[in-house]
Structures are given as C-alpha cells and as structure tokens.
Design a protein around this motif. Structure first.
Motif, PDB file in Angstrom:
ATOM      1  N   ASP A  22      78.998 -11.232 -21.412  1.00 17.82           N
ATOM      2  CA  ASP A  22      78.703 -11.234 -23.225  1.00 17.82           C
ATOM      3  C   ASP A  22      77.320 -11.046 -23.349  1.00 17.82           C
ATOM      4  O   ASP A  22      76.839 -11.389 -24.183  1.00 17.82           O
ATOM      5  N   HIS A  42      79.439 -23.160 -24.575  1.00 17.26           N
ATOM      6  CA  HIS A  42      80.273 -22.631 -23.097  1.00 17.26           C
ATOM      7  C   HIS A  42      78.834 -22.359 -22.328  1.00 17.26           C
ATOM      8  O   HIS A  42      77.911 -22.135 -22.770  1.00 17.26           O
ATOM      9  N   ASP A  77      76.645  -9.231 -34.431  1.00 16.61           N
ATOM     10  CA  ASP A  77      78.234  -9.369 -34.183  1.00 16.61           C
ATOM     11  C   ASP A  77      78.851  -8.563 -35.301  1.00 16.61           C
ATOM     12  O   ASP A  77      80.007  -8.360 -35.327  1.00 16.61           O
TER      13      ASP A  77
HETATM   14  C1  GLC Z   1      78.106 -16.034 -31.054  1.00 14.68           C
HETATM   15  C2  GLC Z   1      77.508 -14.793 -30.732  1.00 14.68           C
HETATM   16  C3  GLC Z   1      78.306 -13.920 -29.844  1.00 14.68           C
HETATM   17  C4  GLC Z   1      78.912 -14.362 -28.825  1.00 14.68           C
HETATM   18  C5  GLC Z   1      79.730 -15.450 -28.872  1.00 14.68           C
HETATM   19  C6  GLC Z   1      80.026 -16.313 -27.765  1.00 14.68           C
HETATM   20  O1  GLC Z   1      79.439 -15.750 -31.938  1.00 14.68           O
HETATM   21  O2  GLC Z   1      76.900 -14.383 -31.776  1.00 14.68           O
HETATM   22  O3  GLC Z   1      77.509 -12.715 -29.809  1.00 14.68           O
HETATM   23  O4  GLC Z   1      79.646 -13.454 -28.311  1.00 14.68           O
HETATM   24  O5  GLC Z   1      78.918 -16.617 -29.816  1.00 14.68           O
HETATM   25  O6  GLC Z   1      78.949 -16.617 -27.382  1.00 14.68           O
END
Ligand code: GLC
Length: 539
Positions: free
Chosen positions: A76, A119, A336
């Motif tokens: 990610d 996480h 995002d």
């Molecule tokens: C938040 C971040 C995003 C990421 C998600 C998981 O929403 O802005 O980019 O994928 O968290 O960490």
C-alpha cells in the motif's frame, strides 16, 4: 524546532499549526534524486526552496506532512509499515531524514510525519511473531478469531478496499482468521492490548525525540474494533447503515493518551487525525475538550459538487459545531481522492485556492495543487494501486525537461502534462495559478484577520459564496463566484481595496462595496476597514 515567526498583530498564543499553511508531500512523487524513478528524501530536500525560502517568490508554507517513508513491502505504498523506526532504502536513510528535518526547520518549515497505528505490514516482526503460533506472546497484538461454524470468516466486516472484500483472512498454519480493514498484507493491531499502546507510544517518542513537529494519524477513527464480533447490519438500498466496527467510543481514550504524550514535549507538537466518521457532528467529537488530537481533517469539501451553497453550508456547519477552543481546517485534495482541478474543472482552480486560503482554519494543500495538477489517466498496464488511486499520485511537474524534472530515470507512474503545466513555467508568470497561491499564502501571513479572525457569512446572490474575516480592527472580505456568469454583489458600503483577485490585474484596485463586480469563475479578497457597513449579513 523552527521559531514561530512573529507575523504582526498582538497575537497570543502562537501556534504554528493554526497560523500556518500546511502542505502534503507524497514522497514517492515529489522529487527523485538517484534516477530510480521514485521520489526520495534527498529529493525533497533539494526542493524545499520551492516550499519556503523565506521570500514571497516561494510558496511560503509553514509545515509539511510527509506520507510514509518507513520500511515497507509497499503493498500500500508505505501504509504497510514493516519498521516504524527506519527509513525505507527506496527513500534514503535516517541520516537523510535528519538532514531533511534540519533543512526544513532552517527555512521555518515544520515537519509532521505519518503515523500508521491501525495496522502494520504482514512483514512486521510483530506480526511474524504473532502468526508463528497461537501461543506466541505477540499473538494478542493482532485480532484473531476462529472460522464461523461450518467455515468461513467470523463475521461480515468488510475491508475499505472494495476489491479485497472480507476484512478477514485465514492464516492456514494456525487455523484462525486475522482482521485487516485494508489489505490482507495490513493486519490490524489489537488496540485493546496495553502492550500495543505502549509500543506505539515508543514509536511516537522515537520521532518526537528526533525533532518532528507532530503527526498525521492514519485511520484515526479506526484502531479499536468491537470485542464482540457481531455482524454489521446488512447493506441498505439507501446507503450504508452505521457500522459497528468504526468510530468507537473507546478510540477517544487513545487520542487523549496521545495528546498527553505530545504535550509532554516542548515546542508545540501536534497531531492531525485522518478521521472520517459519518458527518461533521461526529467529527467534532474528536477534538474532545481540547484534550484529543489538535486537528481532525474535515473532508467535507472533497465530497461537494461545485456549488457555492454546498461549500457555504459545510463552513457554516463546521463553524457552528466547533467549540471555541477548537480550530477548523480545510483541504481540497489528498493522495486518496481525485485532485481538485479534475473534480471542479481547470477554470475554477483560482476560486478553489482563494477559498482554501482565506477561510478560518488551517489550509492543507496537496503537492501539485499549486500549479493545478490534474489526475492522470493511467494505462491499464501501469496501474499499481489496489484501490484506483494512481491518477492523483503522479509525479510533481517541476519543469518542461524530460519527465518534468522529476527524475532522470523512468518515473514509477506516468507523468501528467508537465510541458504545459509546471513550476518553472508558472513561477515568473504573474497570471499563473502558482502566483495566485503565493499571493494568497503571503497575504495570509501578513493579515491577522485572515490567519485568526472571526468568520462571518455575508448574504450573496445564488452562486456566490461571500464572507468576512475580522480581527483587531482589520476586516477582510472575500467573494467567490462559483458560476459561469459574471455577477455583481453588494458586500457593504463605501470603497475598499482589492488585496488579491483571482484575475491578478485587479490587485490593488479601489472598488465600491455596494457593487462588486465578479467575472465568471472569479474571486476577490478585499481590504475593508472598521467603518465599512456590513449591512447584509446572514446570521
Ligand atoms: C489511509 C491512507 C490510505 C491508506 C489507508 C490504509 O486512508 O490515507 O492511503 O491506503 O489509510 O493505511
């Protein structure tokens, strides 16, 4: 710690994150220094002068938020952290980070880093230990559950990423499911466990001791998930019901804990939460009694159609809901969401900029917004993000040389229209969007009314959003025409001076407040004085 620069007015107390303008950098896409096509920390250092060199020829931002640069398998793109206390070699080293911090501070730029507490990566040693056996001491650092009778995930909780589906993945070796509200490679920590809380305190201390000015906290309304695993109510045709596994009461305890930790340091350390509950009324709860995170992102603008009334309604509701000790903030884009110019259209970029930079509340800019970068169409074979967010993450467009001056190698994502839109090209053009951003940011620095003044809506014809900002006898009026037709508005009486207009040729003009002319897609910020009659106010 950079000094809080005195910016005029009898202001107290100074809070850099209230008075300043913040700017989000997505490190992969800002500047590559070693030709691997991926941005890095030395690259960011080399571009700090664009952000603030102490003069109005730079953007003038007071702080940067760095999206994750920690060790990560990059499933990610850094939001899957394998080591919270180290820099991924793609981005450089801890020494590079220290240099970035001191170079930024030298320019009066504060630095906040992304904290990803919901996480870890599945490659984090904590998770590797936890999944090694049911009896491992770290097992309870994550959420585990047996398959439901007859097999399958324990309940109907879903990942935020649509393509992932269930929030549970079976760990074959130990025969239990683990919880992940994002990718299966991002197992959720168990925030009921005190050891997890202490470990994350340690992470925060690590960065605070290094001198960072604070954190942007990822998924800050997640973290704690119900102990019981009852299902969420089923999907309803009229939208999602309130979900049981988000925005729990217990999460506030954690925010209060973090606030205490921040306050135990000198130098005005802060945190801004990525808090995305349903509606502003729940968002405001995250400010607590000025004992939780100092700011919570207000994502209201990201969800509005381009209508003056829609934007005004967000601002008025936010103003009404926030208690006096709490401070608002606004943002138009982030890594995002689709970029503002793409959502609203190029012609509206100037009005959007003026809105963001003249409201009462900390503005958060997203890199490239200042030159009007758009989403970029990504060919199928170049798509890398699981959730379709590549278009808004493409590399910064610095100049018209190959790859926009971003890299000497092959950029990790396709470049946008850098030949047409880039920093170099806009820097010396007084009519450019970049020049407008700079004029607005530097005006905000000079104007106590814009930085700290009260907010008040002014009645305006349909399609116009108008308001006043007032402090210490200074009064600034803003009128924004959201429509495609020229309009005339009455903002008061008497004459006044245009401080900044989206059409720069009007800067400095003297105008009559009874009849302010607004071309289509245009806005003006006006200096009034105390005697100006504000005849037509909305309550
Ligand atoms: C938040 C971040 C995003 C990421 C998600 C998981 O929403 O802005 O980019 O994928 O968290 O960490």
């Amino acid at each position: 710690m950079p000094e809080n620069r005195g910016l005029g007015g009898t202001e107290s107390p100074q809070r850099w994150w209230r008075d300043g303008v913040l700017y989000q950098i997505y490190p992969r896409s800002f500047q590559d220094s070693n030709g691997d096509g991926i941005g890095d920390l030395p690259g960011i250092i080399s571009r700090l002068d664009h952000l603030n060199d102490g003069t109005p020829s730079s953007l003038g931002v007071d702080g940067i938020w760095l999206s994750p640069f920690y060790r990560s398998p990059m499933k990610d793109f850094g939001y899957d952290v394998a080591d919270y206390c180290d820099v991924d070699p793609i981005f450089g080293s801890l020494a590079d980070f220290d240099r970035l911090l001191s170079e930024a501070h030298r320019r009066g730029i504060h630095v906040i880093v992304d904290l990803v507490p919901n996480h870890t990566s599945d490659q984090h040693p904590w998770f590797e230990a936890a999944r090694s056996s049911r009896g491992d001491p770290k097992r309870d650092w994550y959420r585990w559950a047996d398959p439901r009778p007859g097999g399958g995930p324990p309940n109907n909780w879903r990942s935020v990423f649509r393509r992932v589906g269930s929030a549970w993945t079976l760990d074959r070796r130990t025969g239990q499911y683990y919880l992940h509200h994002f990718l299966p490679e991002q197992p959720d920590l168990n925030w009921w466990n005190e050891a997890v809380r202490e470990a994350m305190d340690g992470v925060m201390r690590f960065w605070l001791d290094r001198g960072v000015d604070g954190f942007r906290v990822d998924v800050a309304h997640g973290l704690v998930r119900p102990r019981d695993l009852r299902n969420n109510p089923p999907f309803q045709v009229r939208g999602w019901p309130r979900l049981r596994n988000w925005d729990l009461e217990e999460v506030h305890e954690i925010h209060r804990r973090w606030r205490k930790l921040l306050d135990s340091y000198d130098g005005d350390r802060m945190a801004v939460g990525e808090v995305n509950p349903r509606g502003l009324a729940r968002l405001v709860r995250y400010y607590g009694n000025d004992d939780e995170l100092q700011l919570s992102f207000n994502f209201g603008f990201l969800e509005q159609p381009w209508r003056a009334e829609a934007f005004r309604s967000i601002v008025e509701r936010w103003e009404a809901l926030l208690p006096p000790v709490s401070w608002p903030d606004y943002t138009l884009s982030n890594h995002d969401r689709s970029r503002a110019v793409t959502r609203y259209g190029e012609a509206r970029a100037g009005v959007a900029a003026m809105l963001l930079l003249t409201l009462r509340g900390t503005p958060f800019l997203y890199y490239g917004e200042e030159i009007g970068m758009t989403d970029v169409v990504i060919p199928r074979d170049r798509i890398v993000d699981i959730d379709g967010r590549d278009p808004e993450r493409t590399p910064m467009q610095w100049d018209a040389t190959p790859n926009g001056g971003f890299t000497s190698g092959g950029p990790w994502l396709p470049m946008g229209d850098f030949a047409r839109r880039n920093v170099r090209g806009q820097r010396d053009d007084p009519a450019s969007l970049l020049s407008l951003y700079r004029r607005l940011v530097w005006l905000r620095k000079r104007s106590v009314a814009l930085r700290r003044g009260k907010y008040r809506s002014i009645r305006a014809p349909r399609g116009v959003f108008a308001y006043a900002r007032e402090a210490e006898g200074e009064q600034v009026l803003v009128a924004l025409n959201f429509t495609r037709s020229p309009l005339r508005v009455a903002l008061g009486s008497g004459s006044a001076r245009v401080l900044v207009a989206t059409d720069h040729s009007r800067d400095g003009d003297s105008i009559e407040l009874e009849r302010v002319h607004l071309p289509r897609d245009a806005g003006v910020t006006i200096q009034a004085d105390q005697r100006t009659t504000m005849s037509q106010k909305t309550p």
